[in-house]
Write a protein that holds these residues in place. Structure first.
Motif, PDB file in Angstrom:
ATOM      1  N   UNK A  39      14.612  49.666  40.300  1.00 39.76           N
ATOM      2  CA  UNK A  39      15.599  48.850  41.222  1.00 39.76           C
ATOM      3  C   UNK A  39      15.151  49.320  42.487  1.00 39.76           C
ATOM      4  N   UNK A  40      15.140  49.336  43.732  1.00 35.04           N
ATOM      5  CA  UNK A  40      14.529  50.208  45.064  1.00 35.04           C
ATOM      6  C   UNK A  40      15.778  50.421  45.591  1.00 35.04           C
ATOM      7  N   UNK A  41      16.876  49.421  45.193  1.00 32.89           N
ATOM      8  CA  UNK A  41      17.982  49.834  46.112  1.00 32.89           C
ATOM      9  C   UNK A  41      19.047  50.307  44.574  1.00 32.89           C
ATOM     10  N   UNK A  42      18.936  51.167  43.592  1.00 31.13           N
ATOM     11  CA  UNK A  42      19.764  51.385  43.158  1.00 31.13           C
ATOM     12  C   UNK A  42      20.800  50.069  42.428  1.00 31.13           C
ATOM     13  N   UNK A  43      20.447  48.951  42.477  1.00 30.03           N
ATOM     14  CA  UNK A  43      21.418  47.500  41.449  1.00 30.03           C
ATOM     15  C   UNK A  43      21.154  48.021  40.667  1.00 30.03           C
ATOM     16  N   UNK A  44      22.667  47.269  39.900  1.00 28.89           N
ATOM     17  CA  UNK A  44      22.021  46.813  38.267  1.00 28.89           C
ATOM     18  C   UNK A  44      21.152  46.321  37.765  1.00 28.89           C
ATOM     19  N   UNK A  45      20.252  46.373  37.205  1.00 30.85           N
ATOM     20  CA  UNK A  45      19.989  45.248  36.199  1.00 30.85           C
ATOM     21  C   UNK A  45      20.009  44.350  34.983  1.00 30.85           C
ATOM     22  N   UNK A  46      20.069  43.371  34.815  1.00 27.09           N
ATOM     23  CA  UNK A  46      20.428  43.248  33.662  1.00 27.09           C
ATOM     24  C   UNK A  46      19.331  41.971  33.282  1.00 27.09           C
ATOM     25  N   UNK A  47      18.730  41.624  31.508  1.00 26.87           N
ATOM     26  CA  UNK A  47      18.345  40.949  31.371  1.00 26.87           C
ATOM     27  C   UNK A  47      19.123  39.215  32.507  1.00 26.87           C
ATOM     28  N   UNK A  91      22.280  42.641  41.102  1.00 26.80           N
ATOM     29  CA  UNK A  91      23.232  42.812  41.115  1.00 26.80           C
ATOM     30  C   UNK A  91      23.918  42.510  42.327  1.00 26.80           C
ATOM     31  N   UNK A  92      22.475  43.115  43.521  1.00 24.64           N
ATOM     32  CA  UNK A  92      22.396  43.035  44.875  1.00 24.64           C
ATOM     33  C   UNK A  92      23.270  41.683  45.660  1.00 24.64           C
ATOM     34  N   UNK A  93      23.161  41.778  46.851  1.00 29.45           N
ATOM     35  CA  UNK A  93      24.167  40.478  47.653  1.00 29.45           C
ATOM     36  C   UNK A  93      22.435  40.289  48.368  1.00 29.45           C
ATOM     37  N   UNK A  94      21.679  39.213  48.745  1.00 27.47           N
ATOM     38  CA  UNK A  94      22.244  38.034  47.500  1.00 27.47           C
ATOM     39  C   UNK A  94      21.573  38.740  46.071  1.00 27.47           C
ATOM     40  N   UNK A  95      21.966  38.084  44.707  1.00 30.00           N
ATOM     41  CA  UNK A  95      21.677  39.376  43.613  1.00 30.00           C
ATOM     42  C   UNK A  95      19.735  38.260  43.831  1.00 30.00           C
ATOM     43  N   UNK A  96      18.946  39.063  42.691  1.00 35.13           N
ATOM     44  CA  UNK A  96      17.191  38.737  43.574  1.00 35.13           C
ATOM     45  C   UNK A  96      16.881  38.748  42.170  1.00 35.13           C
ATOM     46  N   UNK A  97      16.005  38.530  41.267  1.00 36.64           N
ATOM     47  CA  UNK A  97      15.341  38.566  39.940  1.00 36.64           C
ATOM     48  C   UNK A  97      13.514  39.059  39.461  1.00 36.64           C
ATOM     49  N   UNK A  98      13.177  38.943  38.692  1.00 32.62           N
ATOM     50  CA  UNK A  98      11.666  39.553  38.862  1.00 32.62           C
ATOM     51  C   UNK A  98      11.428  38.986  37.572  1.00 32.62           C
ATOM     52  N   UNK A  99      10.764  38.153  37.375  1.00 33.96           N
ATOM     53  CA  UNK A  99       9.918  37.070  36.061  1.00 33.96           C
ATOM     54  C   UNK A  99       8.912  37.744  35.413  1.00 33.96           C
ATOM     55  N   UNK A 100       8.218  37.534  33.987  1.00 33.60           N
ATOM     56  CA  UNK A 100       7.497  37.703  34.072  1.00 33.60           C
ATOM     57  C   UNK A 100       6.766  37.127  32.872  1.00 33.60           C
ATOM     58  N   UNK A 101       5.565  36.502  32.507  1.00 36.44           N
ATOM     59  CA  UNK A 101       5.435  35.596  31.573  1.00 36.44           C
ATOM     60  C   UNK A 101       4.559  36.657  30.443  1.00 36.44           C
ATOM     61  N   UNK A 102       4.974  36.391  29.221  1.00 35.57           N
ATOM     62  CA  UNK A 102       4.163  37.240  27.814  1.00 35.57           C
ATOM     63  C   UNK A 102       3.222  36.706  27.438  1.00 35.57           C
ATOM     64  N   UNK A 103       1.851  36.516  26.930  1.00 37.64           N
ATOM     65  CA  UNK A 103       1.011  36.038  26.744  1.00 37.64           C
ATOM     66  C   UNK A 103       1.001  37.234  25.388  1.00 37.64           C
ATOM     67  N   UNK A 104       1.091  36.414  24.356  1.00 37.61           N
ATOM     68  CA  UNK A 104       0.524  36.988  22.952  1.00 37.61           C
ATOM     69  C   UNK A 104       0.124  35.951  21.641  1.00 37.61           C
ATOM     70  N   UNK A 105      -1.265  37.005  21.656  1.00 38.93           N
ATOM     71  CA  UNK A 105      -2.282  35.763  20.883  1.00 38.93           C
ATOM     72  C   UNK A 105      -2.358  36.338  19.540  1.00 38.93           C
TER      73      UNK A 105
END
Length: 170
Positions: A39-47, A91-105
């Motif tokens: 996180x570029x802002x240094x915010x804590x990241x959680x699953x 945990x920033x304000x506003x809270x922002x998220x990242x999403x990834x699709x994992x394709x397993x063959x």
């Protein structure tokens, strides 16, 4: 005035920012993959979420210092595509998220046929009969891989003065 704007976290796979990950494994073989988060802002990241989008199997995820390691175990004898969705949020304000699709063959492997006698899988079948008496016996073989053709390999020599003759149905 300069307004500080929260920036979304990023998910990295092999040190590259990604929104899709493509990996493969063999049928019945678990696979482990790890992603890093930053996180570029240094915010804590959680699953935030790990979702099975399609396919079959179980998933376990472990977090360690910003790295998330996923172990996917395909369901027994499953082959095909599995898709998972992984979301991490800051945990920033506003809270922002990242999403990834994992394709397993999950790649199909050729499984050996099973010999069935008395409704149970056998690795050895024995028959006996009194001397000078013909024995007729049926042996059932099942191959769980659709479309595989089965063949019977008979002993090259006669057994204890007897003879083996094949009468294949298929």
């Amino acid at each position: 005035d300069v307004l500080n704007v929260n920036k979304a976290p990023r998910i990295l796979f092999n040190a590259v920012v990604v929104d899709t990950i493509n990996v493969s494994t063999l049928e019945n073989k678990p696979i482990e993959l790890c992603v890093e988060t930053e996180d570029e802002d240094g915010d804590l990241i959680s699953l935030s979420d790990l979702t099975l989008l399609s396919g079959d199997g179980t998933n376990e995820i472990v977090e360690n210092a910003g790295q998330y390691c996923l172990t996917h175990s395909p369901a027994l004898n499953f082959s095909g595509d599995t898709y998972l969705g992984l979301t991490v949020c800051d945990n920033g304000n506003p809270q922002l998220c990242a999403y990834v699709v994992i394709h397993i063959e999950v790649i199909n492997v050729n499984n050996p046929p099973e010999i069935i006698q008395d409704n149970a899988v056998q690795d050895t079948i024995r028959f006996s009969t009194p001397a000078r008496t013909t024995l007729t016996a049926n042996v059932e073989a099942i191959d769980k891989d659709d479309g595989d053709q089965l063949s019977l390999i008979l002993p090259a020599t006669s057994l204890a003065g007897g003879q083996v003759v094949s009468g294949l149905d298929r």
